[in-house]
Design a protein around this motif. Structure first.
Motif, PDB file in Angstrom:
ATOM      1  N   GLY A 139       0.768  -1.407   0.056  1.00 18.27           N
ATOM      2  CA  GLY A 139       0.061   0.311   0.029  1.00 18.27           C
ATOM      3  C   GLY A 139       0.825   1.603   0.435  1.00 18.27           C
ATOM      4  N   ALA A 140       2.156   1.040  -0.815  1.00 20.73           N
ATOM      5  CA  ALA A 140       3.036   2.458  -0.658  1.00 20.73           C
ATOM      6  C   ALA A 140       3.433   2.556  -2.144  1.00 20.73           C
ATOM      7  CB  ALA A 140       4.059   1.778   0.197  1.00 20.73           C
ATOM      8  N   THR A 141       3.603   3.169  -2.044  1.00 23.76           N
ATOM      9  CA  THR A 141       4.086   3.982  -3.987  1.00 23.76           C
ATOM     10  C   THR A 141       5.748   3.459  -3.740  1.00 23.76           C
ATOM     11  OG1 THR A 141       6.041   6.140  -3.239  1.00 23.76           O
ATOM     12  CG2 THR A 141       3.003   6.400  -3.399  1.00 23.76           C
ATOM     13  N   PRO A 142       6.161   3.621  -5.422  1.00 26.82           N
ATOM     14  CA  PRO A 142       7.273   3.039  -4.990  1.00 26.82           C
ATOM     15  C   PRO A 142       8.457   4.229  -5.021  1.00 26.82           C
ATOM     16  CG  PRO A 142       6.123   2.689  -7.454  1.00 26.82           C
ATOM     17  CD  PRO A 142       5.172   3.633  -6.493  1.00 26.82           C
ATOM     18  N   ALA A 143       7.970   5.505  -5.053  1.00 26.86           N
ATOM     19  CA  ALA A 143       8.689   7.340  -4.290  1.00 26.86           C
ATOM     20  C   ALA A 143       9.324   5.488  -2.972  1.00 26.86           C
ATOM     21  CB  ALA A 143       8.512   7.821  -4.406  1.00 26.86           C
ATOM     22  N   PHE A 144       8.046   5.660  -2.662  1.00 25.40           N
ATOM     23  CA  PHE A 144       8.192   5.290  -0.742  1.00 25.40           C
ATOM     24  C   PHE A 144       9.202   4.101  -0.403  1.00 25.40           C
ATOM     25  CE2 PHE A 144       7.841   2.329   3.012  1.00 25.40           C
ATOM     26  CZ  PHE A 144       7.603   3.671   3.848  1.00 25.40           C
ATOM     27  N   LEU A 145       9.651   3.028  -1.882  1.00 26.87           N
ATOM     28  CA  LEU A 145      10.423   1.930  -2.028  1.00 26.87           C
ATOM     29  C   LEU A 145      11.498   2.552  -2.122  1.00 26.87           C
ATOM     30  CD1 LEU A 145       7.972  -0.470  -3.688  1.00 26.87           C
ATOM     31  CD2 LEU A 145       8.894  -1.301  -1.101  1.00 26.87           C
ATOM     32  N   ARG A 146      12.113   2.831  -3.204  1.00 26.00           N
ATOM     33  CA  ARG A 146      12.985   3.957  -3.049  1.00 26.00           C
ATOM     34  C   ARG A 146      13.971   4.746  -2.341  1.00 26.00           C
ATOM     35  NH1 ARG A 146      10.533   4.695  -8.453  1.00 26.00           N
ATOM     36  NH2 ARG A 146       9.574   6.990  -8.373  1.00 26.00           N
ATOM     37  N   ALA A 147      13.205   5.382  -1.782  1.00 25.99           N
ATOM     38  CA  ALA A 147      13.602   6.181  -0.275  1.00 25.99           C
ATOM     39  C   ALA A 147      14.075   5.241   0.608  1.00 25.99           C
ATOM     40  CB  ALA A 147      12.389   6.550   0.357  1.00 25.99           C
TER      41      ALA A 147
END
Length: 114
Positions: free
Chosen positions: A31-39
């Motif tokens: 339930g997150a964004t790809p940007a969150f995973l990149r962070a």
């Protein structure tokens, strides 16, 4: 080229460290964004493996860590602090597992000496 062993693929289904999830699927699952995973990758909490084409691949273990990070961030913890907390929790879990294993193997030798 030799045929792949079907049991080799079945073993991957139970492997929490096998990088089976693409970034999009991983983000969707937690339930997150790809940007969150990149962070999280930039903070070095999770370091996904790369496919032959250079795409990020995440394991179930990494997704568990990312989901925990999302919980902490959603509760107001800064991402850097959340990553540090989770890294320490993960280290503690590993140490406890190793300790349990040592106790089990030590318990066997103690019983044999009695």
């Amino acid at each position: 080229m030799p045929a792949d062993n079907p049991s080799q693929f079945a073993d991957r289904l139970d492997d929490d460290d096998y990088p089976a999830y693409t970034m999009g699927r991983a983000a969707e699952l937690i339930g997150a964004t790809p940007a969150f995973l990149r962070a999280l990758g930039e903070a070095e909490l999770i370091l996904p493996l790369r496919s032959a084409g250079g795409h990020r691949r995440y394991s179930r273990h990494q997704l568990h860590l990312a989901a925990r990070a999302r919980e902490l961030v959603d509760d107001g913890t800064p991402i850097e602090a959340a990553c540090r907390i989770i890294a320490l929790e993960d280290q503690l879990d590993e140490a406890q597992r190793a300790n349990d294993e040592l106790r089990r193997s030590g318990g066997d030798s103690e019983q044999a000496a009695s």
